[in-house]
Design a protein around this motif. Structure first.
Motif, PDB file in Angstrom:
ATOM      1  N   MET A 183       0.850  -1.197   0.000  1.00 29.45           N
ATOM      2  CA  MET A 183       0.000   0.000   0.000  1.00 29.45           C
ATOM      3  C   MET A 183       0.883   1.243   0.000  1.00 29.45           C
ATOM      4  N   SER A 184       0.625   2.170  -0.926  1.00 30.54           N
ATOM      5  CA  SER A 184       1.435   3.379  -1.016  1.00 30.54           C
ATOM      6  C   SER A 184       1.030   4.398   0.046  1.00 30.54           C
ATOM      7  N   ASP A 185       2.017   5.167   0.495  1.00 33.83           N
ATOM      8  CA  ASP A 185       1.723   6.250   1.435  1.00 33.83           C
ATOM      9  C   ASP A 185       1.719   7.591   0.712  1.00 33.83           C
ATOM     10  N   LEU A 186       1.544   7.574  -0.611  1.00 32.74           N
ATOM     11  CA  LEU A 186       1.532   8.791  -1.413  1.00 32.74           C
ATOM     12  C   LEU A 186       0.109   9.247  -1.706  1.00 32.74           C
ATOM     13  N   ASP A 187      -0.086  10.552  -1.623  1.00 27.27           N
ATOM     14  CA  ASP A 187      -1.389  11.134  -1.944  1.00 27.27           C
ATOM     15  C   ASP A 187      -1.388  11.864  -3.276  1.00 27.27           C
ATOM     16  N   ALA A 188      -0.188  12.106  -3.844  1.00 28.92           N
ATOM     17  CA  ALA A 188      -0.114  12.837  -5.107  1.00 28.92           C
ATOM     18  C   ALA A 188       1.144  12.448  -5.865  1.00 28.92           C
ATOM     19  N   VAL A 189       1.049  12.514  -7.181  1.00 31.16           N
ATOM     20  CA  VAL A 189       2.203  12.324  -8.047  1.00 31.16           C
ATOM     21  C   VAL A 189       2.287  13.520  -8.988  1.00 31.16           C
ATOM     22  N   LEU A 190       3.447  14.151  -9.010  1.00 30.65           N
ATOM     23  CA  LEU A 190       3.724  15.268  -9.912  1.00 30.65           C
ATOM     24  C   LEU A 190       4.544  14.735 -11.076  1.00 30.65           C
ATOM     25  N   PHE A 191       4.206  15.153 -12.273  1.00 24.56           N
ATOM     26  CA  PHE A 191       4.903  14.677 -13.457  1.00 24.56           C
ATOM     27  C   PHE A 191       5.483  15.831 -14.266  1.00 24.56           C
ATOM     28  N   GLY A 249       5.779  15.588   1.859  1.00 28.44           N
ATOM     29  CA  GLY A 249       6.137  14.244   2.271  1.00 28.44           C
ATOM     30  C   GLY A 249       5.200  13.165   1.786  1.00 28.44           C
ATOM     31  N   ARG A 250       4.066  13.583   1.203  1.00 25.01           N
ATOM     32  CA  ARG A 250       3.100  12.621   0.670  1.00 25.01           C
ATOM     33  C   ARG A 250       3.031  12.674  -0.846  1.00 25.01           C
ATOM     34  N   ALA A 251       4.061  13.288  -1.471  1.00 27.00           N
ATOM     35  CA  ALA A 251       4.051  13.466  -2.924  1.00 27.00           C
ATOM     36  C   ALA A 251       5.311  12.900  -3.561  1.00 27.00           C
ATOM     37  N   LEU A 252       5.155  12.441  -4.779  1.00 26.38           N
ATOM     38  CA  LEU A 252       6.255  11.921  -5.594  1.00 26.38           C
ATOM     39  C   LEU A 252       6.372  12.776  -6.848  1.00 26.38           C
ATOM     40  N   MET A 253       7.592  13.196  -7.191  1.00 27.21           N
ATOM     41  CA  MET A 253       7.857  13.893  -8.449  1.00 27.21           C
ATOM     42  C   MET A 253       8.517  12.913  -9.405  1.00 27.21           C
ATOM     43  N   VAL A 254       7.985  12.822 -10.626  1.00 32.82           N
ATOM     44  CA  VAL A 254       8.534  11.938 -11.656  1.00 32.82           C
ATOM     45  C   VAL A 254       9.010  12.788 -12.824  1.00 32.82           C
ATOM     46  N   GLY A 257      14.459  16.944 -10.014  1.00 33.39           N
ATOM     47  CA  GLY A 257      14.923  16.526  -8.699  1.00 33.39           C
ATOM     48  C   GLY A 257      14.890  17.634  -7.666  1.00 33.39           C
ATOM     49  N   GLY A 258      14.660  18.864  -8.118  1.00 27.96           N
ATOM     50  CA  GLY A 258      14.542  19.981  -7.180  1.00 27.96           C
ATOM     51  C   GLY A 258      13.414  19.801  -6.185  1.00 27.96           C
ATOM     52  N   ALA A 259      12.455  18.954  -6.517  1.00 29.06           N
ATOM     53  CA  ALA A 259      11.335  18.716  -5.597  1.00 29.06           C
ATOM     54  C   ALA A 259      11.789  18.088  -4.291  1.00 29.06           C
ATOM     55  N   ARG A 260      12.945  17.443  -4.306  1.00 24.79           N
ATOM     56  CA  ARG A 260      13.445  16.810  -3.081  1.00 24.79           C
ATOM     57  C   ARG A 260      13.743  17.826  -1.999  1.00 24.79           C
ATOM     58  N   ALA A 261      14.060  19.066  -2.389  1.00 26.01           N
ATOM     59  CA  ALA A 261      14.370  20.104  -1.404  1.00 26.01           C
ATOM     60  C   ALA A 261      13.173  20.397  -0.500  1.00 26.01           C
ATOM     61  N   LEU A 262      11.979  20.127  -0.996  1.00 25.14           N
ATOM     62  CA  LEU A 262      10.769  20.349  -0.201  1.00 25.14           C
ATOM     63  C   LEU A 262      10.383  19.115   0.602  1.00 25.14           C
ATOM     64  N   GLY A 263      11.011  17.988   0.286  1.00 26.81           N
ATOM     65  CA  GLY A 263      10.679  16.755   0.982  1.00 26.81           C
ATOM     66  C   GLY A 263       9.894  15.765   0.146  1.00 26.81           C
ATOM     67  N   CYS A 264       9.718  16.059  -1.150  1.00 29.35           N
ATOM     68  CA  CYS A 264       9.043  15.121  -2.041  1.00 29.35           C
ATOM     69  C   CYS A 264       9.969  13.942  -2.353  1.00 29.35           C
ATOM     70  N   ALA A 265       9.377  12.800  -2.608  1.00 31.05           N
ATOM     71  CA  ALA A 265      10.141  11.685  -3.175  1.00 31.05           C
ATOM     72  C   ALA A 265      10.371  12.000  -4.650  1.00 31.05           C
ATOM     73  N   PHE A 266      11.353  11.345  -5.256  1.00 32.12           N
ATOM     74  CA  PHE A 266      11.675  11.629  -6.665  1.00 32.12           C
ATOM     75  C   PHE A 266      11.992  10.342  -7.404  1.00 32.12           C
ATOM     76  N   ALA A 267      11.472  10.230  -8.621  1.00 29.39           N
ATOM     77  CA  ALA A 267      11.752   9.089  -9.493  1.00 29.39           C
ATOM     78  C   ALA A 267      12.245   9.612 -10.831  1.00 29.39           C
ATOM     79  N   LEU A 268      13.381   9.110 -11.271  1.00 28.85           N
ATOM     80  CA  LEU A 268      13.982   9.533 -12.540  1.00 28.85           C
ATOM     81  C   LEU A 268      13.625   8.539 -13.635  1.00 28.85           C
ATOM     82  N   VAL A 269      13.127   9.053 -14.761  1.00 31.21           N
ATOM     83  CA  VAL A 269      12.860   8.208 -15.926  1.00 31.21           C
ATOM     84  C   VAL A 269      13.775   8.622 -17.065  1.00 31.21           C
ATOM     85  N   ASP A 270      14.013   7.707 -17.975  1.00 30.35           N
ATOM     86  CA  ASP A 270      14.896   7.946 -19.110  1.00 30.35           C
ATOM     87  C   ASP A 270      14.072   8.467 -20.289  1.00 30.35           C
ATOM     88  N   PRO A 271      14.432   9.629 -20.862  1.00 25.34           N
ATOM     89  CA  PRO A 271      13.651  10.203 -21.973  1.00 25.34           C
ATOM     90  C   PRO A 271      13.926   9.512 -23.304  1.00 25.34           C
TER      91      PRO A 271
END
Length: 231
Positions: free
Chosen positions: A1-9, A183-188, A196-210
């Motif tokens: 079960m995820s503890d995320l409430d939002a995903v930013l893309f 803390g409840r959001a992931l940036m992709v 990756g700048g979203a990490r400065a606020l406490g967001c999780a971050f996932a890197l994808v290959d373009p």
């Protein structure tokens, strides 16, 4: 079960990709002594210069550099910056303008194979979504073209909010609109530097290959899986 409430893309290289059509280059040559034809390698390099998330690819005098540094804050600066890149890359001005017109046309952008699946899956799971992009044109039509699978809760575009990634302000604007703590959001995104700048606020971050869309079938699904969201 995820503890995320939002995903930013991110948009370019993450959810959609600007992929060249050979017809865009019909009749074009590079300005040089031998009037070099624009082959596949040249096309690929021109597209790279038009879509690279950071860095400069051509020399720039002060006025062009100023436009480049602020290109994602205003449409006229975006146009000026990229026309300079294309002209310095060897395209005649009318050819540069024709190619640039494709850049800012959402209909010319190709969604990744799993974009609609992921956006629809998040909506069904009650996880909020936002597109957070350094961009100077409206990308909403690209998502409407996906139909119900293209539903996004918020669009936080640099030219509309006056902030550019990795500035924390643009990520905070997205979080505020979604009413979700960092803390409840992931940036992709495809740029560790910008997205990756979203990490400065406490967001999780996932890197994808373009990668080209044909070569990245499930990159978004895999990124979400690693953060506890199973599609």
């Amino acid at each position: 079960m995820s503890d995320l409430d939002a995903v930013l893309f991110d948009y370019s290289g993450t959810l959609f990709r600007l992929e060249e059509d050979e017809s865009w280059f019909a009749g074009m040559t590079l300005d040089s002594d031998e009037r070099r034809d624009i082959d596949g390698h040249v096309q690929a390099e021109l597209m790279r210069r038009l879509t690279a998330p950071t860095g400069r690819s051509v020399s720039m005098p002060p006025d062009a550099l100023e436009a480049w540094m602020n290109r994602d804050l205003a449409p006229h600066l975006h146009r000026e910056a990229y026309l300079h890149v294309l002209r310095e890359s060897g395209l005649a001005r009318h050819h540069a303008e024709a190619l640039y017109a494709h850049v800012i046309d959402p209909a010319c952008w190709t969604p990744y194979p799993d974009t609609a699946t992921v956006l629809d899956g998040l909506r069904q799971r009650g996880i909020k979504t936002a597109v957070v992009s350094n961009i100077a044109f409206d990308v909403r039509p690209a998502f409407r073209a996906l139909g119900p699978g293209g539903a996004v809760d918020e669009f936080v575009l640099s030219f509309e909010v006056g902030a550019v990634k990795p500035d924390a302000a643009i990520f905070q604007a997205a979080l505020d609109r979604l009413d979700v703590p960092a803390g409840r959001a992931l940036m992709v995104g495809d740029s560790d530097e910008a997205d990756g700048g979203a990490r400065a606020l406490g967001c999780a971050f996932a890197l994808v290959d373009p990668l080209p869309t044909r070569d990245r079938k499930d990159g978004l699904i895999a990124a979400l899986w690693e953060h506890g969201i199973q599609m």
